[in-house]
Design a protein around this motif. Structure first.
Motif, PDB file in Angstrom:
ATOM      1  N   ILE A   1      16.036  -5.264  -4.810  1.00 49.95           N
ATOM      2  CA  ILE A   1      16.509  -6.607  -5.153  1.00 49.95           C
ATOM      3  C   ILE A   1      15.561  -7.248  -6.159  1.00 49.95           C
ATOM      4  N   LYS A   2      14.283  -7.128  -5.893  1.00 50.16           N
ATOM      5  CA  LYS A   2      13.277  -7.770  -6.754  1.00 50.16           C
ATOM      6  C   LYS A   2      13.307  -7.192  -8.166  1.00 50.16           C
ATOM      7  N   ARG A   3      13.436  -5.858  -8.274  1.00 58.37           N
ATOM      8  CA  ARG A   3      13.496  -5.233  -9.597  1.00 58.37           C
ATOM      9  C   ARG A   3      14.711  -5.715 -10.389  1.00 58.37           C
ATOM     10  N   ALA A   4      15.866  -5.761  -9.714  1.00 56.29           N
ATOM     11  CA  ALA A   4      17.095  -6.203 -10.393  1.00 56.29           C
ATOM     12  C   ALA A   4      16.974  -7.651 -10.843  1.00 56.29           C
ATOM     13  N   MET A   5      16.428  -8.495  -9.990  1.00 61.67           N
ATOM     14  CA  MET A   5      16.296  -9.911 -10.319  1.00 61.67           C
ATOM     15  C   MET A   5      15.259 -10.131 -11.411  1.00 61.67           C
ATOM     16  N   LYS A   6      14.205  -9.349 -11.374  1.00 62.11           N
ATOM     17  CA  LYS A   6      13.172  -9.466 -12.402  1.00 62.11           C
ATOM     18  C   LYS A   6      13.723  -9.078 -13.774  1.00 62.11           C
ATOM     19  N   GLN A   7      14.496  -8.000 -13.824  1.00 59.73           N
ATOM     20  CA  GLN A   7      15.090  -7.568 -15.094  1.00 59.73           C
ATOM     21  C   GLN A   7      16.061  -8.627 -15.621  1.00 59.73           C
TER      22      GLN A   7
ATOM     23  N   VAL B   1      14.114 -11.528 -17.021  1.00 60.27           N
ATOM     24  CA  VAL B   1      13.574 -11.217 -18.343  1.00 60.27           C
ATOM     25  C   VAL B   1      14.677 -11.309 -19.399  1.00 60.27           C
ATOM     26  N   ASP B   2      15.847 -10.739 -19.103  1.00 58.01           N
ATOM     27  CA  ASP B   2      16.965 -10.781 -20.060  1.00 58.01           C
ATOM     28  C   ASP B   2      17.355 -12.218 -20.399  1.00 58.01           C
ATOM     29  N   ILE B   3      17.406 -13.059 -19.358  1.00 52.63           N
ATOM     30  CA  ILE B   3      17.771 -14.473 -19.567  1.00 52.63           C
ATOM     31  C   ILE B   3      16.699 -15.185 -20.381  1.00 52.63           C
ATOM     32  N   SER B   4      15.443 -14.881 -20.059  1.00 49.41           N
ATOM     33  CA  SER B   4      14.331 -15.533 -20.765  1.00 49.41           C
ATOM     34  C   SER B   4      14.271 -15.110 -22.221  1.00 49.41           C
ATOM     35  N   ILE B   5      14.446 -13.814 -22.488  1.00 43.54           N
ATOM     36  CA  ILE B   5      14.404 -13.303 -23.855  1.00 43.54           C
ATOM     37  C   ILE B   5      15.496 -13.961 -24.702  1.00 43.54           C
ATOM     38  N   ALA B   6      16.672 -14.147 -24.094  1.00 43.34           N
ATOM     39  CA  ALA B   6      17.786 -14.782 -24.816  1.00 43.34           C
ATOM     40  C   ALA B   6      17.626 -16.297 -24.884  1.00 43.34           C
ATOM     41  N   ARG B   7      16.595 -16.810 -24.196  1.00 45.43           N
ATOM     42  CA  ARG B   7      16.328 -18.257 -24.131  1.00 45.43           C
ATOM     43  C   ARG B   7      17.592 -19.014 -23.673  1.00 45.43           C
ATOM     44  N   TYR B   8      18.235 -18.437 -22.670  1.00 47.19           N
ATOM     45  CA  TYR B   8      19.475 -19.017 -22.136  1.00 47.19           C
ATOM     46  C   TYR B   8      19.108 -19.992 -21.014  1.00 47.19           C
TER      47      TYR B   8
ATOM     48  N   LYS C   1      25.099  -5.845  -7.863  1.00 49.26           N
ATOM     49  CA  LYS C   1      25.789  -4.720  -8.491  1.00 49.26           C
ATOM     50  C   LYS C   1      26.501  -5.174  -9.771  1.00 49.26           C
ATOM     51  N   SER C   2      27.179  -6.304  -9.704  1.00 52.29           N
ATOM     52  CA  SER C   2      27.872  -6.822 -10.889  1.00 52.29           C
ATOM     53  C   SER C   2      26.870  -7.242 -11.959  1.00 52.29           C
ATOM     54  N   MET C   3      25.771  -7.829 -11.547  1.00 52.62           N
ATOM     55  CA  MET C   3      24.744  -8.267 -12.493  1.00 52.62           C
ATOM     56  C   MET C   3      24.146  -7.071 -13.236  1.00 52.62           C
ATOM     57  N   ASN C   4      23.896  -5.988 -12.502  1.00 53.07           N
ATOM     58  CA  ASN C   4      23.312  -4.795 -13.122  1.00 53.07           C
ATOM     59  C   ASN C   4      24.251  -4.153 -14.146  1.00 53.07           C
ATOM     60  N   ARG C   5      25.555  -4.307 -13.946  1.00 50.92           N
ATOM     61  CA  ARG C   5      26.536  -3.704 -14.859  1.00 50.92           C
ATOM     62  C   ARG C   5      26.800  -4.565 -16.090  1.00 50.92           C
ATOM     63  N   SER C   6      26.513  -5.844 -15.966  1.00 51.36           N
ATOM     64  CA  SER C   6      26.877  -6.785 -17.020  1.00 51.36           C
ATOM     65  C   SER C   6      25.974  -6.640 -18.244  1.00 51.36           C
ATOM     66  N   LYS C   7      26.573  -6.863 -19.428  1.00 48.61           N
ATOM     67  CA  LYS C   7      25.842  -6.836 -20.689  1.00 48.61           C
ATOM     68  C   LYS C   7      25.773  -8.224 -21.334  1.00 48.61           C
ATOM     69  N   GLU C   8      26.524  -9.170 -20.791  1.00 53.26           N
ATOM     70  CA  GLU C   8      26.584 -10.514 -21.355  1.00 53.26           C
ATOM     71  C   GLU C   8      25.587 -11.422 -20.658  1.00 53.26           C
ATOM     72  N   VAL C   9      24.747 -12.100 -21.422  1.00 48.48           N
ATOM     73  CA  VAL C   9      23.697 -12.916 -20.828  1.00 48.48           C
ATOM     74  C   VAL C   9      24.273 -14.062 -19.991  1.00 48.48           C
ATOM     75  N   GLU C  10      25.438 -14.602 -20.414  1.00 52.07           N
ATOM     76  CA  GLU C  10      26.048 -15.683 -19.623  1.00 52.07           C
ATOM     77  C   GLU C  10      26.412 -15.195 -18.225  1.00 52.07           C
ATOM     78  N   GLU C  11      26.970 -13.976 -18.141  1.00 52.22           N
ATOM     79  CA  GLU C  11      27.329 -13.404 -16.837  1.00 52.22           C
ATOM     80  C   GLU C  11      26.083 -13.075 -16.026  1.00 52.22           C
ATOM     81  N   ILE C  12      25.120 -12.463 -16.687  1.00 56.57           N
ATOM     82  CA  ILE C  12      23.873 -12.114 -15.992  1.00 56.57           C
ATOM     83  C   ILE C  12      23.241 -13.367 -15.391  1.00 56.57           C
ATOM     84  N   ALA C  13      23.202 -14.443 -16.173  1.00 58.44           N
ATOM     85  CA  ALA C  13      22.613 -15.699 -15.694  1.00 58.44           C
ATOM     86  C   ALA C  13      23.389 -16.263 -14.507  1.00 58.44           C
TER      87      ALA C  13
END
Length: 437
Positions: A316-322, A325-332, A367-379
């Motif tokens: 869980i922690k690894r998935a949330m950390k990734q 990072v993705d959200i932060s990099i996109a500055r979303y 599971k859905s978050m790990n599959r997503s490529k869109e930052v809005e969905e990931i967030a």
């Protein structure tokens, strides 16, 4: 919301005594030693109960007592040759430290029994005047048989109780089933009373503190399942006699955490202290273990089970950390929540705190978050999971990324995209050192 009521033996619609206000009393520790992981289960569960009611917008008053006068305390103080007050102060502080280390908030009130001795004396005297209690020899006892439905909470039949096993044998009692409200003593901490210098019975301590703090029928009385009889049964009996109500509308009992298919017990020595467990595992892993089992069901703890849930937490922690990072990099910056997942979460919590089903919602979102490529969905998945986990008392403790960290991460992505593998490997090691990978 439906809650299982130990008194009626069935799930019932939960309706607070006062709208949008929750009064809850949970029996706390007898402070003569460190708590073990079995003691920790109610500490974690009722913390979640409070968190969820607060999330629903309720005002919650959560009281959990400290038993600081008891035979076990006296015995331990004598064995260690120290003052009882020093012993109880030491282990009260240790309990608070362990509670916080488990990720639980402290209760709103943590009353100590020794601060309510005068209230206990008045309470016992009222029971004597009403004919529910009597002095005999060096003690004051409660007349159990005057409570017509005694045994309703624990589903015990009075005549079938095993005198000498679960009931103390005492020739001073009118009947073997009567329990002690006050006893004279020449040993240990003692207080002046109309019945001689002594100390209150354990069952009376909790009943009186509950009465003194709330002074009305409360919403929830909770604790471990091993407290159902005789402790909670005797609390309820006193409340019926003194206040003409059953103390609580809903009685909630948490199943045991056994070790090696045997009840954990300080006297047996088959225990794992909370402070020792948390030297080897993050509190989130243990909290996940406890909450992934329904609170009323027993858990048979083992090292393998602990490792299993530690692995779950690390995933869980690894998935949330990734995702973080993705959200932060996109500055979303937008915070959005998956309302469908939140509705499923509430349905599970409203079903007698079915947190195992809540974890199914969490894993589906991951599971859905790990599959997503869109930052809005990931967030959206990330913030939904974060909210649910926070109500379960599970924090992620992720620090905001600095501009430098974001720039290095972007440089790594660019090097990979341009197939500059040597640069990518070098930057990747920097990111590992920074804790981003």
């Amino acid at each position: 919301m439906k809650l299982f009521n130990s008194l009626t033996g069935k799930e019932e619609i939960f309706t607070p005594v006062k709208p949008n206000e929750i009064s809850m009393y949970v029996c706390g520790p007898t402070v003569y030693n460190y708590i073990h992981i079995g003691n920790a289960r109610p500490v974690v569960f009722f913390d979640v109960v409070k968190r969820y009611f607060k999330y629903l917008g309720c005002k919650v008053t959560y009281v959990s007592n400290i038993t600081d006068v008891d035979d076990k305390i006296i015995d331990e103080a004598q064995k260690l040759n120290i003052d009882e007050k020093l012993l109880t102060q030491t282990f009260t502080e240790a309990f608070i430290k362990d509670t916080l280390a488990l990720g639980s908030d402290l209760p709103d009130l943590m009353p100590k029994a020794t601060n309510y001795i005068t209230d206990m004396i008045f309470y016992i005297n009222d029971l004597i005047e009403k004919g529910y209690a009597y002095q005999s020899g060096d003690s004051v006892y409660f007349r159990v048989q005057k409570i017509g439905h005694y045994g309703a909470l624990s589903k015990q039949v009075l005549e079938n109780l095993n005198v000498g096993a679960r009931i103390d044998v005492d020739s001073q009692k009118e009947t073997p089933f009567d329990f002690t409200l006050w006893k004279q003593t020449q040993t240990g901490l003692a207080f002046e009373s109309p019945w001689g210098k002594g100390r209150p019975g354990w069952h009376t301590e909790c009943a009186v503190m509950n009465h003194s703090i709330f002074n009305h029928l409360i919403d929830i009385h909770g604790g471990g399942s091993d407290l159902k009889f005789p402790h909670h049964e005797n609390e309820m009996a006193q409340s019926c006699a003194h206040d003409n109500h059953e103390l609580a509308n809903t009685w909630m009992h948490v199943g045991r955490l056994d070790f090696g298919n045997e009840k954990m017990s300080k006297s047996i020595g088959n225990i794992i202290l909370v402070k020792d467990l948390l030297e080897n595992y993050e509190y989130q892993s243990f909290r996940l273990l406890l909450l992934s089992h329904h609170y009323r069901q027993p858990i048979n703890y083992s090292d393998d089970l602990m490792k299993q849930f530690d692995n779950e937490w690390q995933r869980i922690k690894r998935a949330m950390k990734q995702a973080f990072v993705d959200i932060s990099i996109a500055r979303y910056k937008t915070v959005d929540i998956n309302l469908d997942a939140l509705e499923r979460f509430r349905e599970a919590m409203d079903d007698d705190f079915n947190i195992s089903n809540v974890m199914t919602v969490v894993y589906d979102q991951i599971k859905s978050m790990n599959r997503s490529k869109e930052v809005e969905e990931i967030a959206r998945y990330y913030h939904t999971i974060t909210l649910i986990l926070s109500i379960l008392g599970i924090r992620l403790d992720l620090m905001p990324l600095s501009d430098e960290q974001i720039e290095r991460y972007q440089a790594w992505q660019q090097a990979r995209a341009e197939k500059r593998y040597s640069d990518a490997d070098r930057i990747r090691m920097e990111l590992v050192d920074l804790g981003l990978l």
